[in-house]
Design an enzyme around this catalytic site. Structure first.
Site, PDB file in Angstrom:
ATOM      1  CG  ASP A 209      55.098 -60.224  40.697  1.00 15.58           C
ATOM      2  OD1 ASP A 209      55.735 -61.241  41.019  1.00 15.58           O
ATOM      3  OD2 ASP A 209      55.603 -59.280  40.068  1.00 15.58           O
TER       4      ASP A 209
ATOM      5  CE  LYS B 217      64.243 -60.183  43.951  1.00 15.73           C
ATOM      6  NZ  LYS B 217      63.863 -60.117  42.528  1.00 15.73           N
TER       7      LYS B 217
ATOM      8  CB  ALA C 217      58.801 -61.416  43.488  1.00 13.56           C
TER       9      ALA C 217
ATOM     10  CD1 TRP D  78      60.242 -54.177  39.931  1.00 13.13           C
ATOM     11  CD2 TRP D  78      59.150 -55.725  38.739  1.00 13.13           C
ATOM     12  NE1 TRP D  78      61.179 -54.910  39.233  1.00 13.13           N
ATOM     13  CE2 TRP D  78      60.536 -55.868  38.495  1.00 13.13           C
ATOM     14  CE3 TRP D  78      58.262 -56.593  38.105  1.00 13.13           C
ATOM     15  CZ2 TRP D  78      61.048 -56.840  37.644  1.00 13.13           C
ATOM     16  CZ3 TRP D  78      58.771 -57.564  37.265  1.00 13.13           C
ATOM     17  CH2 TRP D  78      60.137 -57.685  37.036  1.00 13.13           C
TER      18      TRP D  78
END
Length: 394
Positions: free
Chosen positions: A208, A243, A210, A127
């Site tokens: 991470d 999300k 997400a 990212w």
């Protein structure tokens, strides 16, 4: 004083959003911005969140500050969602943050406090904001091989070989599921190999997370994180609710620090509170409060899980449809990896020139490295995209 400042390089995704907005063509397709969209092109407020917010509006009696680490009930609920029964709550320090990005930033800050000579091993690609934050903090980054453009899969041998170069005091940044930007994830056996390399090197993993629930389901998507956290002495976990709860603008996230030695948890918790105080004092609470209500109310949780599952399976159907359309038009299975990827993103493997051709000739907008947001499609636009990809010579 300000005459010394220079304009910053434009954010490629923000720039792409503007180009898309300025394009007058009716048939244009936006595969750039990283938000979930339903078949009507809308990023919806999830049903359970809407209900929780209504109850919150009716019942909340104050907007006074919460504590430095946020609402304890939110932290408890998030630790339970991510870790399940894999780790005792007493082994986890946790603090609410402004979204997953805030959690990532705080994790890097915490690691640098522990080791001023910090190095962070980062997947190539990753990212872009990972790299941007690390650069801003002047933390050394070390890329490790991750994605094989030729096959659309994880380059596991290259990844493991590069991670063997890590040492105690380093951070190895991993994507817990639904790798952004590629959509390619290590298999269960590969995760065990990653853990073995980390054990040998003495480096500390940072995950991470997400997109929990967007890949293979809530429990399956959390499995690699749980494996890492239970196998190694210390683990940092940056979590986003943007999300899977659809609360993008509410900036809802958490940073967790897991320690097998519970004697370290108090100091970790104190430092998480300290960092929150230095950066933004008290974290946002509205989204966190709604998420907590959803996770702790059986009816709301069941409704949330059902809607999240519909979103997940809808993206899988789009992947399968796109792979099939490309197979039919190209006469080959070279795009079969799209159906195997998970989450919102896949990296198509197109060159920058081909990406430009898709934009100029067909109104298809994706990031320059050919990352495309599968959730930007619907059943009607999938054939149009497949035709454009073939015509662009990808």
């Amino acid at each position: 004083m300000f005459e010394t400042l220079r304009t910053q390089p434009p954010d490629k995704i923000i720039e792409l959003m503007k180009l898309y907005a300025d394009d007058p063509r009716e048939g244009k397709i936006d595969l750039g911005v990283g938000v979930y969209k339903n078949p009507d092109g809308v990023t919806p407020v999830m049903r359970a969140i809407k209900t929780a917010e209504k109850r919150l509006w009716e019942d909340q009696t104050t907007k006074a500050y919460v504590g430095l680490i946020g609402d304890p009930a939110f932290n408890d609920a998030m630790v339970a969602l991510v870790m399940g029964d894999a780790i005792e709550r007493a082994q986890v320090a946790s603090a609410a943050t402004p979204g997953g990005t805030g959690a990532v930033r705080q994790a890097f800050e915490l690691a640098r406090m522990a080791n001023p000579d910090l190095r962070v091993f980062v997947s190539d690609p990753t990212w872009p904001n990972h790299l941007s934050i690390l650069k801003h903090l002047k933390i050394e980054t070390v890329p490790y091989r991750y994605f094989d453009n030729a096959t659309g899969t994880v380059d596991v041998p290259g990844m493991l070989a590069d991670l063997e170069q890590a040492k105690p005091g380093d951070i190895v940044l991993l994507h817990g599921c639904c790798h952004n930007p590629t959509g390619a994830n290590p298999g269960a056996g590969h995760w065990r190999e990653i853990v073995a390399v980390l054990k040998q090197s003495g480096a500390t993993p940072m995950i991470d997370l997400a997109y929990q629930g967007f890949g293979d389901g809530l429990e399956a998507d959390a499995a690699p994180t749980r494996l890492v956290a239970t196998s190694l002495p210390e683990t940092l976990i940056a979590v986003s609710c943007s999300k899977n709860f659809g609360v993008y603008r509410e900036r809802t996230g958490a940073l967790m620090a897991v320690a097998q030695d519970t004697d370290r948890v108090a100091a970790l918790q104190d430092n998480l509170a300290y960092l929150n105080r230095q950066n933004y004092s008290f974290p946002p609470d509205h989204g966190a409060r709604a998420v907590t209500m959803v996770l702790t109310d059986p009816e709301l949780r069941a409704d949330w899980e059902a809607e999240l599952e519909d979103m997940r399976t809808g993206m899988l159907r789009l992947r399968e449809q796109l792979a099939a359309e490309l197979r039919a038009r190209s006469g080959s299975d070279r795009f079969g990896f799209i159906a195997e990827h998970r989450g919102m993103f896949s990296r198509l493997g197109a060159t920058p020139d081909q990406v430009q051709r898709l934009r100029d000739d067909h109104g298809v907008y994706m990031v320059g490295d050919s990352r495309m947001n599968i959730a930007g499609l619907n059943e009607k636009t999938v054939p149009l995209l497949a035709e454009a990809i073939v015509k662009a010579g990808v």
